[in-house]
Design a protein around this motif. Structure first.
Motif, mmCIF file in Angstrom:
data_model
loop_
_atom_site.group_PDB
_atom_site.id
_atom_site.type_symbol
_atom_site.label_atom_id
_atom_site.label_comp_id
_atom_site.label_asym_id
_atom_site.label_seq_id
_atom_site.Cartn_x
_atom_site.Cartn_y
_atom_site.Cartn_z
ATOM 1 N N ALA A 354 0.946 -1.338 0.099
ATOM 2 C CA ALA A 354 0.087 -0.098 0.002
ATOM 3 C C ALA A 354 0.870 1.292 -0.060
ATOM 4 O O ALA A 354 1.918 1.338 0.678
ATOM 5 C CB ALA A 354 -0.881 0.060 1.311
ATOM 6 N N ASP A 355 0.536 2.103 -0.868
ATOM 7 C CA ASP A 355 1.145 3.538 -0.857
ATOM 8 C C ASP A 355 0.393 4.493 0.144
ATOM 9 O O ASP A 355 -0.738 4.791 -0.273
ATOM 10 C CB ASP A 355 1.141 4.051 -2.282
ATOM 11 C CG ASP A 355 2.217 5.224 -2.251
ATOM 12 O OD1 ASP A 355 2.358 5.772 -1.529
ATOM 13 O OD2 ASP A 355 2.493 5.288 -3.558
ATOM 14 N N SER A 356 1.163 4.956 1.231
ATOM 15 C CA SER A 356 0.580 5.963 2.216
ATOM 16 C C SER A 356 0.438 7.138 1.637
ATOM 17 O O SER A 356 -0.010 8.206 2.297
ATOM 18 C CB SER A 356 1.352 6.191 3.284
ATOM 19 O OG SER A 356 2.594 6.437 3.076
ATOM 20 N N GLY A 357 1.163 7.541 0.292
ATOM 21 C CA GLY A 357 1.061 8.851 -0.413
ATOM 22 C C GLY A 357 2.085 9.765 0.010
ATOM 23 O O GLY A 357 2.920 9.522 1.013
ATOM 24 N N GLY A 358 2.485 10.743 -0.817
ATOM 25 C CA GLY A 358 3.475 11.592 -0.610
ATOM 26 C C GLY A 358 4.680 11.051 -1.038
ATOM 27 O O GLY A 358 4.550 9.957 -1.777
ATOM 28 N N GLY A 361 6.260 6.647 -0.259
ATOM 29 C CA GLY A 361 5.093 6.392 0.228
ATOM 30 C C GLY A 361 5.032 4.679 0.559
ATOM 31 O O GLY A 361 4.155 4.158 1.438
ATOM 32 N N THR A 362 5.652 3.960 0.028
ATOM 33 C CA THR A 362 5.741 2.501 0.075
ATOM 34 C C THR A 362 6.733 1.849 1.178
ATOM 35 O O THR A 362 7.706 2.514 1.383
ATOM 36 C CB THR A 362 5.611 1.730 -1.196
ATOM 37 O OG1 THR A 362 7.178 1.761 -1.455
ATOM 38 C CG2 THR A 362 4.656 2.265 -2.355
ATOM 39 N N ALA A 363 6.385 0.933 1.850
ATOM 40 C CA ALA A 363 7.362 0.399 2.817
ATOM 41 C C ALA A 363 8.775 -0.280 2.082
ATOM 42 O O ALA A 363 9.791 0.008 2.673
ATOM 43 C CB ALA A 363 7.003 -0.904 3.546
#
Length: 462
Positions: A354-358, A361-363
């Protein structure tokens, strides 16, 4: 307060040493914003058809540069010993470097890839030749016991200079392709358009201007060696001295073992610095903004690494710093090549996709940056302490030829790492498989350093 240079019996002023140290400050943006973080990834992602083909072309370019540097550096170093003066050589190569870097502005998307790569070769070769002459000035300026401290501080200054240029690019010049805004949330200065690669191409002229301005203190304040032989006689004398130096190495096993070890591990270091940014650009689709911020993070860590290593080098010796740095680089490279969208350590540790944005953004991107911090800590000290190792082990009058051979061992097989990356990438179609070749070079170099003795202070035997 002045630093006494024992070999000369004279006192070298802080201003003179500061001018010499500023050379690293002047030279570093070429490696930071051009080769590693901004222009190189731009060339790979925007001037070629696909990432694998771009990485291969970039690697072949580094191979050509490395061969030229390896063949000519010892020759030029020996001639410099005979002519005495270093500054005229540095000035001549500065002209080539400045013009080549400025020409990168014309490498627009859709333009000739060959032109851009040719300018990179010219700038890289000129820069490396200048480094040979600058490094060979150190034994006359700095006493052996101060070499490690001064060398690491100078290298740290270089990273600070590179970081300042990077900050300027991402804060003021590089617009996000989606928003058109820089990291400060403003319109890029001078109307630079990221869609046409303006923010990446402008790093060429900026690096050229930076180099022009900040090499001036070295020319103004750092003393050069007295004039020696005329150039024609110097060529003959230098070639003779070079042959003698290669024969002489058999009687100096400590230096010989060090040079062989460095020849191997430096290939891996060079490959990691040159290809790490392009690898991330292809894997995570990082643009100039992300790459610039990534570079800033690494340079902040690198400055701290160099400052800490400047003390360790004095207390524990150059070999300890080099080996500790190589270990960090080895772990970091394994981590980098084992990380991809959704995993790290070759899948042993799954990561959420999942991309948290900004930004980042990914792990997987965060894991890549974590490994990058290890690179930042180590890649300055591994080079600065290697430079001090040699400076501690030679006499000033032989510095040119030995630093020429030092450049040779840093480049003699430097085509091997990028060529291995290029061939494996081309054969497998996998940039990850190609980058994994760097682990071999770092591991073999680390093992070779184990049997390398600590450097003796110059003139005390080697």
């Amino acid at each position: 307060m002045a630093i006494e240079t024992k070999t000369e019996g004279a006192r070298t002023s802080r201003l003179a040493i500061g001018g010499w140290m500023l050379f690293d400050w002047a030279a570093q943006p070429l490696f930071t914003v051009i080769t590693t973080f901004i222009f190189g990834p731009y060339l790979v992602s925007r001037l070629t058809e696909d990432h694998a083909a771009g990485q291969a072309a970039w690697s072949y370019t580094l191979t050509i540069s490395g061969i030229i540097i390896a063949l000519l550096s010892p020759v030029l170093g020996s001639i410099a010993d005979a002519t005495g003066r270093r500054k005229p050589w540095i000035g001549g190569f500065a002209i080539i470097q400045i013009l080549s870097l400025a020409a990168l502005w014309f490498a627009v998307p859709g333009s000739s890839l060959v032109f851009a790569l040719t300018m990179i070769v010219l700038a890289s070769v000129a820069a490396e030749f200048s480094i040979v002459f600058n490094d060979s000035m150190m034994p006359r300026l700095v006493p052996p016991q101060e070499a490690g401290r001064i060398s690491n501080i100078a290298w740290g200054l270089g990273y600070l200079g590179g970081m300042i240029v990077l900050i300027a690019v991402v804060a003021l010049l590089a617009g996000n392709p989606e928003t058109g805004k820089t990291a400060l949330g403003i319109e890029p200065l001078f109307g630079l358009d990221p869609a046409t690669g303006d923010d990446a191409r402008v790093t060429g002229p900026i690096s050229a201007l930076w180099y022009l301005v900040f090499i001036l203190p070295m020319f103004l304040f750092t003393p050069d060696q007295a004039r020696g032989l005329p150039i024609r006689a110097a060529v003959t004398s230098g070639m003779s001295e070079l042959k003698s130096t290669f024969r002489e190495l058999k009687a100096r096993p400590g230096i010989l073992r060090f040079l062989v070890a460095r020849m191997v591990y430096q290939d891996g270091v060079n490959g990691l610095l040159a290809l790490g940014g392009t690898f991330a650009a292809g894997m995570f689709a990082w643009q100039t903004l992300e790459l610039g911020i990534y570079g800033i993070i690494l340079n902040v860590v690198a400055i701290g690494g160099c400052l800490y290593a400047s003390r360790l080098d004095t207390r524990l010796g150059s070999k300890t710093v080099v080996m500790a740095s190589l270990f960090c680089l080895l772990i970091a490279t394994i981590g980098i090549v084992s990380t991809g969208p959704g995993f790290t350590l070759f899948g042993l540790i799954p990561l959420p996709t999942a991309d948290s944005g900004g930004l980042f953004g990914t792990a997987a991107e965060k894991a890549y940056i974590l490994y990058g911090l290890l690179v930042g800590v180590a890649f300055g000290p591994v080079q600065a302490s290697a430079r001090s190792y040699l400076a501690r082990s030679i006499a000033p009058e032989e510095a040119g030829r030995y630093f020429g051979i030092y450049a040779l061992t840093g480049r003699a097989t430097s085509f091997a790492a990028p060529l291995s990356v290029a061939l494996v990438t081309s054969a497998t179609g996998s940039a990850r498989a190609g980058m994994a070749m760097l682990v071999i070079f770092l591991a073999v170099g680390f093992l070779a350093m184990i049997r390398t003795p600590y450097p003796a202070y110059r003139l005390q035997g080697n």
